[in-house]
Design an enzyme around this catalytic site. Sequence first.
Site, PDB file in Angstrom:
ATOM      1  N   LYS A 231      12.171  -8.115   1.432  1.00 27.40           N
ATOM      2  CA  LYS A 231      11.178  -8.831   0.613  1.00 27.40           C
ATOM      3  C   LYS A 231      10.025  -7.864   0.386  1.00 27.40           C
ATOM      4  CE  LYS A 231       7.762 -10.884   0.154  1.00 27.40           C
ATOM      5  NZ  LYS A 231       6.707 -10.390  -0.757  1.00 27.40           N
TER       6      LYS A 231
ATOM      7  N   SER B  44      -0.470  -7.647   7.206  1.00 27.67           N
ATOM      8  CA  SER B  44      -1.706  -8.043   7.884  1.00 27.67           C
ATOM      9  C   SER B  44      -1.411  -8.786   9.182  1.00 27.67           C
ATOM     10  CB  SER B  44      -2.525  -8.928   6.947  1.00 27.67           C
ATOM     11  OG  SER B  44      -1.797 -10.095   6.661  1.00 27.67           O
TER      12      SER B  44
ATOM     13  N   CYS C 279      -3.201   1.550   6.622  1.00 26.28           N
ATOM     14  CA  CYS C 279      -3.426   0.952   7.950  1.00 26.28           C
ATOM     15  C   CYS C 279      -3.957   1.990   8.929  1.00 26.28           C
ATOM     16  CB  CYS C 279      -2.126   0.355   8.467  1.00 26.28           C
ATOM     17  SG  CYS C 279      -0.792   1.545   8.479  1.00 26.28           S
TER      18      CYS C 279
ATOM     19  N   GLU D 206     -11.219  -4.379   8.774  1.00 20.51           N
ATOM     20  CA  GLU D 206     -10.506  -3.322   8.059  1.00 20.51           C
ATOM     21  C   GLU D 206     -11.036  -3.277   6.616  1.00 20.51           C
ATOM     22  OE1 GLU D 206      -6.325  -4.209   7.844  1.00 20.51           O
ATOM     23  OE2 GLU D 206      -5.761  -2.106   7.970  1.00 20.51           O
TER      24      GLU D 206
ATOM     25  N   ASN E 188       0.803  -1.239   0.000  1.00 18.03           N
ATOM     26  CA  ASN E 188       0.000   0.000   0.000  1.00 18.03           C
ATOM     27  C   ASN E 188       0.834   1.286   0.000  1.00 18.03           C
ATOM     28  OD1 ASN E 188       0.716  -0.481   2.666  1.00 18.03           O
ATOM     29  ND2 ASN E 188      -1.193   0.346   3.484  1.00 18.03           N
TER      30      ASN E 188
HETATM   31  P1  NAP Z   1       0.111  -9.086   3.793  1.00 20.93           P
HETATM   32  O1  NAP Z   1      -0.695  -9.941   2.917  1.00 20.93           O
HETATM   33  O2  NAP Z   1       0.258  -9.483   5.214  1.00 20.93           O
HETATM   34  O3  NAP Z   1       1.529  -8.946   3.095  1.00 20.93           O
HETATM   35  C1  NAP Z   1       2.554  -8.150   3.620  1.00 20.93           C
HETATM   36  C2  NAP Z   1       3.886  -8.704   3.153  1.00 20.93           C
HETATM   37  O4  NAP Z   1       4.071 -10.007   3.721  1.00 20.93           O
HETATM   38  C3  NAP Z   1       3.998  -8.889   1.647  1.00 20.93           C
HETATM   39  O5  NAP Z   1       5.320  -8.636   1.247  1.00 20.93           O
HETATM   40  C4  NAP Z   1       3.652 -10.358   1.493  1.00 20.93           C
HETATM   41  O6  NAP Z   1       4.136 -10.941   0.315  1.00 20.93           O
HETATM   42  C5  NAP Z   1       4.350 -10.939   2.701  1.00 20.93           C
HETATM   43  N1  NAP Z   1       3.829 -12.249   3.096  1.00 20.93           N
HETATM   44  C6  NAP Z   1       2.620 -12.790   2.861  1.00 20.93           C
HETATM   45  N2  NAP Z   1       2.562 -14.038   3.403  1.00 20.93           N
HETATM   46  C7  NAP Z   1       3.760 -14.266   3.984  1.00 20.93           C
HETATM   47  C8  NAP Z   1       4.316 -15.369   4.710  1.00 20.93           C
HETATM   48  N3  NAP Z   1       3.619 -16.480   4.943  1.00 20.93           N
HETATM   49  N4  NAP Z   1       5.590 -15.263   5.155  1.00 20.93           N
HETATM   50  C9  NAP Z   1       6.302 -14.147   4.935  1.00 20.93           C
HETATM   51  N5  NAP Z   1       5.833 -13.062   4.261  1.00 20.93           N
HETATM   52  C10 NAP Z   1       4.568 -13.141   3.792  1.00 20.93           C
HETATM   53  O7  NAP Z   1      -0.460  -7.602   3.837  1.00 20.93           O
HETATM   54  P2  NAP Z   1      -0.826  -6.674   2.597  1.00 20.93           P
HETATM   55  O8  NAP Z   1      -2.133  -7.112   2.059  1.00 20.93           O
HETATM   56  O9  NAP Z   1       0.317  -6.551   1.663  1.00 20.93           O
HETATM   57  O10 NAP Z   1      -0.957  -5.251   3.319  1.00 20.93           O
HETATM   58  C11 NAP Z   1      -2.119  -4.825   3.904  1.00 20.93           C
HETATM   59  C12 NAP Z   1      -2.077  -4.976   5.412  1.00 20.93           C
HETATM   60  O11 NAP Z   1      -0.923  -4.313   5.915  1.00 20.93           O
HETATM   61  C13 NAP Z   1      -3.250  -4.319   6.098  1.00 20.93           C
HETATM   62  O12 NAP Z   1      -3.745  -5.132   7.126  1.00 20.93           O
HETATM   63  C14 NAP Z   1      -2.650  -3.043   6.679  1.00 20.93           C
HETATM   64  O13 NAP Z   1      -3.325  -2.537   7.786  1.00 20.93           O
HETATM   65  C15 NAP Z   1      -1.285  -3.501   7.015  1.00 20.93           C
HETATM   66  N6  NAP Z   1      -0.372  -2.346   7.134  1.00 20.93           N
HETATM   67  C16 NAP Z   1       0.062  -1.999   8.367  1.00 20.93           C
HETATM   68  C17 NAP Z   1       0.892  -0.899   8.525  1.00 20.93           C
HETATM   69  C18 NAP Z   1       1.378  -0.498   9.880  1.00 20.93           C
HETATM   70  O14 NAP Z   1       2.337   0.267   9.953  1.00 20.93           O
HETATM   71  N7  NAP Z   1       0.791  -0.959  10.973  1.00 20.93           N
HETATM   72  C19 NAP Z   1       1.284  -0.159   7.409  1.00 20.93           C
HETATM   73  C20 NAP Z   1       0.807  -0.536   6.159  1.00 20.93           C
HETATM   74  C21 NAP Z   1      -0.014  -1.648   6.041  1.00 20.93           C
HETATM   75  P3  NAP Z   1       3.204 -10.979  -1.009  1.00 20.93           P
HETATM   76  O15 NAP Z   1       3.129  -9.596  -1.463  1.00 20.93           O
HETATM   77  O16 NAP Z   1       3.895 -11.873  -1.928  1.00 20.93           O
HETATM   78  O17 NAP Z   1       1.867 -11.524  -0.562  1.00 20.93           O
END
Ligand code: NAP
Length: 485
Positions: A181, A236, A291, A388, A158
């Site tokens: 990554k 997430s 987020c 969310e 994002n």
């Molecule tokens: P996500 O699906 O959790 O993915 C985040 C990252 O983790 C991506 O690089 C993803 O790779 C990787 N990933 C997925 N499965 C994994 C696994 N089993 N092992 C290691 N890495 C893995 O989240 P998203 O959909 O990209 O982002 C949205 C979420 O991020 C929302 O919930 C948002 O609130 C949260 N967020 C939080 C903050 C904060 O500072 N608190 C800031 C921004 C976003 P792939 O891309 O290949 O799936």
Amino acid sequence: MDASKAVGAAPTGLFIGGEWRDATGGGTFAVEDPGTGEKLRDVADGQAADATAALDAAVRVQDDWAATPARERGEILRRTWQLMTDRADELALLMTMEMGKSLAESRAEVTYAAEFLRWFSEEAVRIEGRYAANPAGGSRLLTMKQPVGPCLLITPWNFPLAMGTRKIGPAIAAGCTMVVKPAQLTPLSMLRLTALLTEAGLPPGVLNIVPSASAGRTVAPLMADPRLRKVSFTGSTPVGQKLMEQAAGNLLRLSMELGGNAPFLVFADADVDAAVEGALVAKMRNNGESCVAANRFHVAADVAEEFTAKLAERMGAMTVGHGTEDGVEVGPLIDEDQRAKVAELVEDAVGKGADVLTGGAAVDGAGYFYQPTVLAAVPAEARILSEEVFGPVAPITTFTSDDEALRLANNSEFGLVAYVFTRDLDRALRVAEGLDSGMVGLNTGLVSNASAPFGGVKSSGFGREGGTEGIEEYLSLKYVAIALG
Ligand code: NAP
């Protein structure tokens, strides 16, 4: 610069030990423009063996990098800040093409992302320890801070640059090496940044980047590798929990920036126009895919009608379109899954009795567009209040007392940020203290700032990024007891 030039300037390989290379097996995955659904580039699809090679490279140079004078590490960050600033238009165009948001939003992110590098260039030279006399006499106590060691940094789609720089900046400043990554959906911005860091003089092996279409499989061997010392993850909550389980084996240091479900509270004494302005920022920044996006609006019954009508008018007037087009304020969502999830949550709320004041539907045609939407009279059981939404939808409910407002705000497993609009100082402080969240926006819809500690509580995670606190995540404390004769 035209968009194809900006997209073409991004490298598409893995970067390991200072060299761009193909993935093991030569595989690639496609990155697309969410505004059209068309492919932009093919990017090397890193495998587990590549992640291990990246960690090998990081481990090889860790000691040298830790011994590099802090000023030198800081100057590399500062030069990269300058390069990002000089090339902000190109970086913004690239970001809009792969992530979708408007060019103005992308430019703002480039500035925000670069600011982490400038901030941590200044923090690099302020890593200090402590020297104290033993209260019992006879010895001295010395504490020092040292780099944690090789880190794994995992980022979401994002904010394709800023979620990277707020980890990379402090890691470089602290003297850590790293494997990055990036998200599969938006790796190009981070690959371009990697090239800029190299141009700024970052030595080979300090930062290695492994894009991949199979994140879990690719990083799993690193999580089990005793040479890795830390994981910083933004994404997430379910993926964060999985990584925490994997981290248990080697007791890795962790920073977890996870999901949010921010309440936006408007009290009866608030400046309603200022609250509407704040709501537009808190809700619509980044197409609502943030987020810290306001996920639910709780408004004092006395001002609810005025606030709701004004917000609906403003959101209904926003221009939706491809992020590169002039005047566009709201770009596409990142993909069809995300759009389907937004639509599902809106349908659920409407099915349970919510009123649609504006929007409420996807936009026909190519790309993953969804209309800016305001829902009023949203019932407590609507899923959109507890999940969310990550899209341009503002659900509104009302309250009649401060206690009720606080109870509604805290009624969530998440605790990243909360927004409060009131002109009453007592109320502001009471509510700010009572909120279960890592951050509070008081009469503002924007909390993100490189010089402030960003992070959450509860299921929103732990650890802080930015501010003077951000570098501590990458430092270990060592205490030396010194005998004094
Ligand atoms: P996500 O699906 O959790 O993915 C985040 C990252 O983790 C991506 O690089 C993803 O790779 C990787 N990933 C997925 N499965 C994994 C696994 N089993 N092992 C290691 N890495 C893995 O989240 P998203 O959909 O990209 O982002 C949205 C979420 O991020 C929302 O919930 C948002 O609130 C949260 N967020 C939080 C903050 C904060 O500072 N608190 C800031 C921004 C976003 P792939 O891309 O290949 O799936």
